[in-house]
Design an enzyme around this catalytic site. Structure first.
Site, mmCIF file in Angstrom:
data_model
loop_
_atom_site.group_PDB
_atom_site.id
_atom_site.type_symbol
_atom_site.label_atom_id
_atom_site.label_comp_id
_atom_site.label_asym_id
_atom_site.label_seq_id
_atom_site.Cartn_x
_atom_site.Cartn_y
_atom_site.Cartn_z
ATOM 1 N N CYS A 1 1.039 -1.318 -0.160
ATOM 2 C CA CYS A 1 0.345 0.506 0.049
ATOM 3 C C CYS A 1 1.166 1.324 -0.058
ATOM 4 C CB CYS A 1 -0.793 -0.298 1.560
ATOM 5 S SG CYS A 1 -1.411 1.731 1.633
ATOM 6 N N GLU A 2 1.100 1.768 -0.580
ATOM 7 C CA GLU A 2 1.735 3.606 -1.098
ATOM 8 C C GLU A 2 1.454 4.259 0.150
ATOM 9 O OE1 GLU A 2 0.893 4.936 -4.799
ATOM 10 O OE2 GLU A 2 -0.804 5.646 -4.862
ATOM 11 N N HIS A 3 0.025 4.493 0.916
ATOM 12 C CA HIS A 3 -0.084 5.411 1.756
ATOM 13 C C HIS A 3 0.960 4.652 3.347
ATOM 14 C CE1 HIS A 3 -4.064 6.220 -0.349
ATOM 15 N NE2 HIS A 3 -3.284 6.871 -0.704
ATOM 16 N N HIS A 4 1.060 3.828 3.557
ATOM 17 C CA HIS A 4 1.300 3.432 4.544
ATOM 18 C C HIS A 4 2.777 2.044 4.264
ATOM 19 C CE1 HIS A 4 -3.098 3.873 5.726
ATOM 20 N NE2 HIS A 4 -2.239 5.042 6.358
ATOM 21 N N GLN B 1 -5.179 -0.754 -4.746
ATOM 22 C CA GLN B 1 -5.717 -1.682 -5.402
ATOM 23 C C GLN B 1 -6.255 -1.547 -6.300
ATOM 24 O OE1 GLN B 1 -7.092 -4.078 -1.935
ATOM 25 N NE2 GLN B 1 -8.645 -4.736 -4.037
ATOM 26 N N HIS C 1 -5.314 -6.073 3.872
ATOM 27 C CA HIS C 1 -4.879 -4.709 3.747
ATOM 28 C C HIS C 1 -4.160 -4.778 4.951
ATOM 29 C CE1 HIS C 1 -5.600 -2.539 -0.029
ATOM 30 N NE2 HIS C 1 -6.307 -3.939 -0.737
ATOM 31 N N CYS D 1 -2.775 -2.283 6.461
ATOM 32 C CA CYS D 1 -3.161 -0.346 6.892
ATOM 33 C C CYS D 1 -4.283 -1.287 7.445
ATOM 34 C CB CYS D 1 -2.771 -0.184 6.355
ATOM 35 S SG CYS D 1 -3.772 0.416 4.757
#
Ligand code: ZN
Length: 188
Positions: free
Chosen positions: A76-79, A117, A145, A147
């Site tokens: 996941c590119e956010h976390h 995703q 996920h 996260c």
């Protein structure tokens, strides 16, 4: 290509920043281990989807091809935490088919990079639709996920489902339900 020295420096800084002793035995090789691991798990950035999809075979009929339960692992590119699950990929050929292993490889290309995703689902569909030029493509991803499960709202076991349709699958309920039927009900 991944800059391994930069990754090592960054991991060292990160460990220092959270108050760790980067010289203790368990952590001393961690920056190096992560730099080598990142080369693998972010290796999709160096892969060429066009090349993977270039090997094709001619066919006469145009029956739907479904490759389901393709296991994937992404970040996941956010976390920068993993999300992982199954991809189901289908297309209706228009004179040409791909080798079956190519569908799994194309999933890997887009999984092995900082990712969302929803975007990954669309990228897989777009790559196949653009390169193979089939009549239609449908992609479904089901993933858990980290996260969501190890922090924040903590809902282990919940999964996120995303779908992308192109060409003949768009707004075609009967074709879509054939896809869902093959993915869900038909077990060997
Ligand atoms: Zn996340």
């Amino acid at each position: 290509m991944i800059d391994k020295d930069k990754v090592k420096t960054a991991v060292n800084l990160l460990l220092e920043a959270i108050g760790e002793d980067t010289t203790r035995e368990g952590l001393i090789d961690t920056p190096d281990r992560i730099s080598r691991m990142y080369e693998e798990i972010f290796g999709g950035l160096d892969m060429d989807p066009k090349e993977i999809l270039s090997k094709r075979f001619t066919v006469k009929d145009s029956e739907m091809v479904v490759e389901r339960d393709i296991t994937f692992y992404s970040m996941c590119e956010h976390h920068l935490l993993p999300f992982y699950g199954k991809a189901h990929v289908a297309y209706v050929p228009d004179g040409e088919v791909l080798g079956l292993s190519k569908l799994a490889r194309i999933v890997e290309v887009y999984a092995r990079r900082p990712q969302l995703q929803e975007r990954m689902t669309n990228q897989i569909a777009d790559a196949i639709f653009k390169e193979l030029k089939p009549k239609g493509v449908m992609v479904m991803l089901e993933a858990e996920h980290m996260c969501m499960t190890m922090r924040g709202i903590k809902k282990p076991g919940s999964s996120t489902v995303t779908v992308a349709t192109r060409g003949s699958f768009v707004d075609n309920e009967s074709l879509q339900s054939t896809f869902y039927g093959r993915v869900r009900n038909f077990r060997l």
